[in-house]
Design a protein around this motif. Sequence first.
Motif, PDB file in Angstrom:
ATOM      1  N   ARG A  97      33.642  -6.129   6.219  1.00 29.77           N
ATOM      2  CA  ARG A  97      34.279  -4.991   5.654  1.00 29.77           C
ATOM      3  C   ARG A  97      34.919  -3.930   7.004  1.00 29.77           C
ATOM      4  O   ARG A  97      34.265  -4.087   7.762  1.00 29.77           O
ATOM      5  CB  ARG A  97      33.301  -4.117   4.848  1.00 29.77           C
ATOM      6  CG  ARG A  97      32.637  -4.645   3.516  1.00 29.77           C
ATOM      7  CD  ARG A  97      32.058  -4.018   2.655  1.00 29.77           C
ATOM      8  NE  ARG A  97      31.592  -4.654   1.634  1.00 29.77           N
ATOM      9  CZ  ARG A  97      31.083  -4.414   0.429  1.00 29.77           C
ATOM     10  NH1 ARG A  97      30.693  -2.905   0.329  1.00 29.77           N
ATOM     11  NH2 ARG A  97      30.662  -4.783  -0.404  1.00 29.77           N
ATOM     12  N   VAL A  98      35.899  -3.671   6.571  1.00 24.65           N
ATOM     13  CA  VAL A  98      36.786  -2.800   7.825  1.00 24.65           C
ATOM     14  C   VAL A  98      36.994  -1.551   7.098  1.00 24.65           C
ATOM     15  O   VAL A  98      37.669  -1.387   6.001  1.00 24.65           O
ATOM     16  CB  VAL A  98      37.962  -3.604   8.365  1.00 24.65           C
ATOM     17  CG1 VAL A  98      38.497  -2.637   9.342  1.00 24.65           C
ATOM     18  CG2 VAL A  98      37.603  -4.867   8.769  1.00 24.65           C
ATOM     19  N   TYR A 150      44.923  -2.082   2.636  1.00 30.71           N
ATOM     20  CA  TYR A 150      45.428  -3.180   3.500  1.00 30.71           C
ATOM     21  C   TYR A 150      46.120  -2.617   4.484  1.00 30.71           C
ATOM     22  O   TYR A 150      45.860  -3.081   5.764  1.00 30.71           O
ATOM     23  CB  TYR A 150      45.824  -4.417   2.754  1.00 30.71           C
ATOM     24  CG  TYR A 150      44.726  -4.963   1.611  1.00 30.71           C
ATOM     25  CD1 TYR A 150      43.452  -4.980   1.826  1.00 30.71           C
ATOM     26  CD2 TYR A 150      45.372  -5.635   0.565  1.00 30.71           C
ATOM     27  CE1 TYR A 150      42.506  -5.707   0.993  1.00 30.71           C
ATOM     28  CE2 TYR A 150      44.702  -6.089  -0.389  1.00 30.71           C
ATOM     29  CZ  TYR A 150      43.530  -6.211  -0.263  1.00 30.71           C
ATOM     30  OH  TYR A 150      42.618  -6.885  -1.346  1.00 30.71           O
ATOM     31  N   THR A 151      47.028  -1.887   4.163  1.00 30.09           N
ATOM     32  CA  THR A 151      47.982  -1.200   5.118  1.00 30.09           C
ATOM     33  C   THR A 151      47.552  -0.291   5.872  1.00 30.09           C
ATOM     34  O   THR A 151      47.858  -0.196   7.081  1.00 30.09           O
ATOM     35  CB  THR A 151      49.205  -0.724   4.543  1.00 30.09           C
ATOM     36  OG1 THR A 151      49.808  -1.362   3.475  1.00 30.09           O
ATOM     37  CG2 THR A 151      50.250  -0.135   5.122  1.00 30.09           C
ATOM     38  N   ALA A 152      46.574   0.540   5.479  1.00 33.57           N
ATOM     39  CA  ALA A 152      45.710   1.427   6.113  1.00 33.57           C
ATOM     40  C   ALA A 152      44.972   0.575   7.352  1.00 33.57           C
ATOM     41  O   ALA A 152      45.112   1.007   8.420  1.00 33.57           O
ATOM     42  CB  ALA A 152      45.040   2.425   5.405  1.00 33.57           C
ATOM     43  N   GLN A 189      42.960 -12.425  12.379  1.00 34.66           N
ATOM     44  CA  GLN A 189      42.956 -12.424  11.110  1.00 34.66           C
ATOM     45  C   GLN A 189      44.268 -12.329  10.319  1.00 34.66           C
ATOM     46  O   GLN A 189      45.067 -11.666  10.923  1.00 34.66           O
ATOM     47  CB  GLN A 189      41.855 -11.366  10.635  1.00 34.66           C
ATOM     48  CG  GLN A 189      40.347 -11.626  11.016  1.00 34.66           C
ATOM     49  CD  GLN A 189      39.594 -12.499  10.500  1.00 34.66           C
ATOM     50  OE1 GLN A 189      40.050 -13.300   9.324  1.00 34.66           O
ATOM     51  NE2 GLN A 189      38.250 -12.937  10.932  1.00 34.66           N
ATOM     52  N   ASN A 190      44.044 -12.665   8.929  1.00 37.39           N
ATOM     53  CA  ASN A 190      45.410 -12.638   8.090  1.00 37.39           C
ATOM     54  C   ASN A 190      45.160 -11.359   7.401  1.00 37.39           C
ATOM     55  O   ASN A 190      43.850 -11.527   6.720  1.00 37.39           O
ATOM     56  CB  ASN A 190      45.943 -13.795   7.472  1.00 37.39           C
ATOM     57  CG  ASN A 190      46.335 -14.813   8.391  1.00 37.39           C
ATOM     58  OD1 ASN A 190      46.654 -14.621   9.572  1.00 37.39           O
ATOM     59  ND2 ASN A 190      46.299 -15.987   7.899  1.00 37.39           N
ATOM     60  N   ILE A 191      45.851 -10.395   7.070  1.00 38.09           N
ATOM     61  CA  ILE A 191      45.467  -9.555   5.978  1.00 38.09           C
ATOM     62  C   ILE A 191      46.939  -9.577   4.897  1.00 38.09           C
ATOM     63  O   ILE A 191      47.861  -9.506   5.184  1.00 38.09           O
ATOM     64  CB  ILE A 191      45.579  -8.136   6.559  1.00 38.09           C
ATOM     65  CG1 ILE A 191      44.474  -7.944   7.596  1.00 38.09           C
ATOM     66  CG2 ILE A 191      45.366  -7.030   5.485  1.00 38.09           C
ATOM     67  CD1 ILE A 191      44.498  -6.343   8.330  1.00 38.09           C
TER      68      ILE A 191
END
Length: 690
Positions: free
Chosen positions: A686-687, A88-90, A216-218
């Motif tokens: 997907r990211v 998620y951080t990446a 978006q929220n991560i």
Amino acid sequence: MADAKKAAASGAKRKGLSDLDGNDSFEKRPRAQSEASKARDREVAELAREYLEQYAAGKATEDKPFVGAQPLLLKKPQIATVEETERYTAVACRTLEKLIAAAPGVHMRIGDDAKQSKEARALLEASNDEEGIDDKETSPILVSVARDAMHTVPLLEFPPPAPTGKRLLIYIGTPSRYLSMCIKSQRGRFDTAYEEDRLVILCRGVCMLPLGSQEQNIFGVDEEAVLKTICRSLKAKGTVCWGHGPNTKAKLLTAMYGYPEHLALPPPLNYAGFSGDGMHTLDYLVDYIKFLNKVQMARPQEAIKNWYDTGLLVSVLTGSCAAAGVSVLTDSDGLSILRDASIGHIISKLNQMITVEPFSTTRGVYNFFIGDGACRLNGGVELTMHLIENYKAKSMTTLFIFNNEKWAIEDNLVAGTFEEHHLYNKGFYELLQEHDNVVLCANDGELRETMALLSQRVDKYMKGEMPPSLNIVVIRGCEVNMPPVLGDIEPIKNSSEMAMMCNIFGKFAEGCQHKIPIYGCSAFEYIQYLHIFLEEMPEGKKFQYVCGRTDIQAAHMCGMKQPEGKCILMINDVYGINSIGESIRSILTGFGGKQCLVLIWHPTLIKVIDHFHLHRPPMVWPNLGPELMKYYVRKEPDAVFVDFAGAQNSERVCAKVNTALEEGTPLVCVNVLPEQERAFVSLDIRVKTG
């Protein structure tokens, strides 16, 4: 004693706090009612109106296409693993690097809970605020201090706000719907930036940012790693300029991080011969807070702090300070309390400051502001009287209580006063004032004399000429006259929620000889629905609303024997679940005879700031009520749990609930989902992490 009883019965003030010579200094002068005073009253009423609008139940369209960043309605714990956090951080870091590089300008704001970050502090200190270099209107990269951080240091004038314009807006810290209203910070810039896909908000563990074509929220990010990426990218982009204008940086950062030069103590407040023309009751408290700011500037080594609770008058007080350009002079705990809007919270802080070392053994001037409704929720007066009896702390502490005998928030949302919201405590405070450490200010004249006396005491205390003490100041006559803030109630009347209530409540009451009790307390999420149901719907005539003095009390009562063996508990999913376990155990004990219908309500998502709602973590709305209740249920026939998703499943939900009620199911829980959780499909997006 007879004279004391007579004075109490008449409402007359027995005496003020003793002055430095031990004498009563009250002059019993009424408040002036000039045109200037009336004009000031209208200004304060406008602050109150803005405050109450935050509680009005907005009704989002049920078919609104909720896309982009959404608060996470968390029904079960969701904690990212170390491996997930890395991914998620990446994604967040890679996205932010591209956003910052491509943006024509960037504005980064540092909130209070981020100011201790080494990265954030270094960026602030390295920013350029030299005349001729920082044109804040055109400089591509700005860094500024958010307004919440400014209210933790002594200020008599706020520096100019940094202009965001069309820049990429990056907020580091924890925004708050309630706190931002209290301190009058500029929240509209969030909505504008969100609509234009140029808003980034980084909190602990979660980040909102433009991703693809929308915000978006991560969840589950490493906030330190993300912040380092942001700061590195800003420095690589060019010169980072101080956003508050030339030559204003040193004063603010010295107050935040350094050791300001000692100044002379200010003179105490003096209202001798002053009639009060053009002043509102709250203005005397603003004067006192301004005086305390000056004292803190003169004695930076001393701890001088104020804490503010949740409520109409207290919030209008903080708004009045902000409007006057005066810091409310609180600390990180004070801001956290206002972010959470936890009613009665400051009473726990008062107890900590007086009983826990080294707070209790350190000199300081501490002030706590609270309404009478909130004060009783946490035993404020009883605790303070207990602490006064054996006071050993080294601080000069004052508890200010607004005694207006009502819960102002809910009443102004329904255009009327529920009998349950009236606080019959006038006699209680009139008895309390007999104590030497308690003063009841019945009018503005008595309040300004008390403020002048308190400022004299602070002055003497700072000079070592006055011992520590703990006192209570009860303030009466502070009224805010304004029309109810109703909003558009037609959507509420015609909503699927109202239709559902009429359907299942009506079925529940069939055949009952007595009115079924509806228990509740913290009712902001549902008060307008409930009021309209009781007052305008025919089914409402079969019910009685019983407002608990606390959410705990409301939960307790629903587990007890009921007039018809039936009751309803209406709660939100934060306060409302307090002590619900005891009641469910009681309902499910034995072999029948009790039946409870529970409705759980949530906030409404209207603006970006709603991601940072009171009582809830940033960007997350916990929905633990149904899951918590299930821990007390042993077999399926004993309980029914349903999610109400509006018109989409209203018929199916009502049928299931009514069947359960007819069959005598002891516990029936209806989880009223917020609009963004209704009628949607979640797509697998997907990211790449790199």
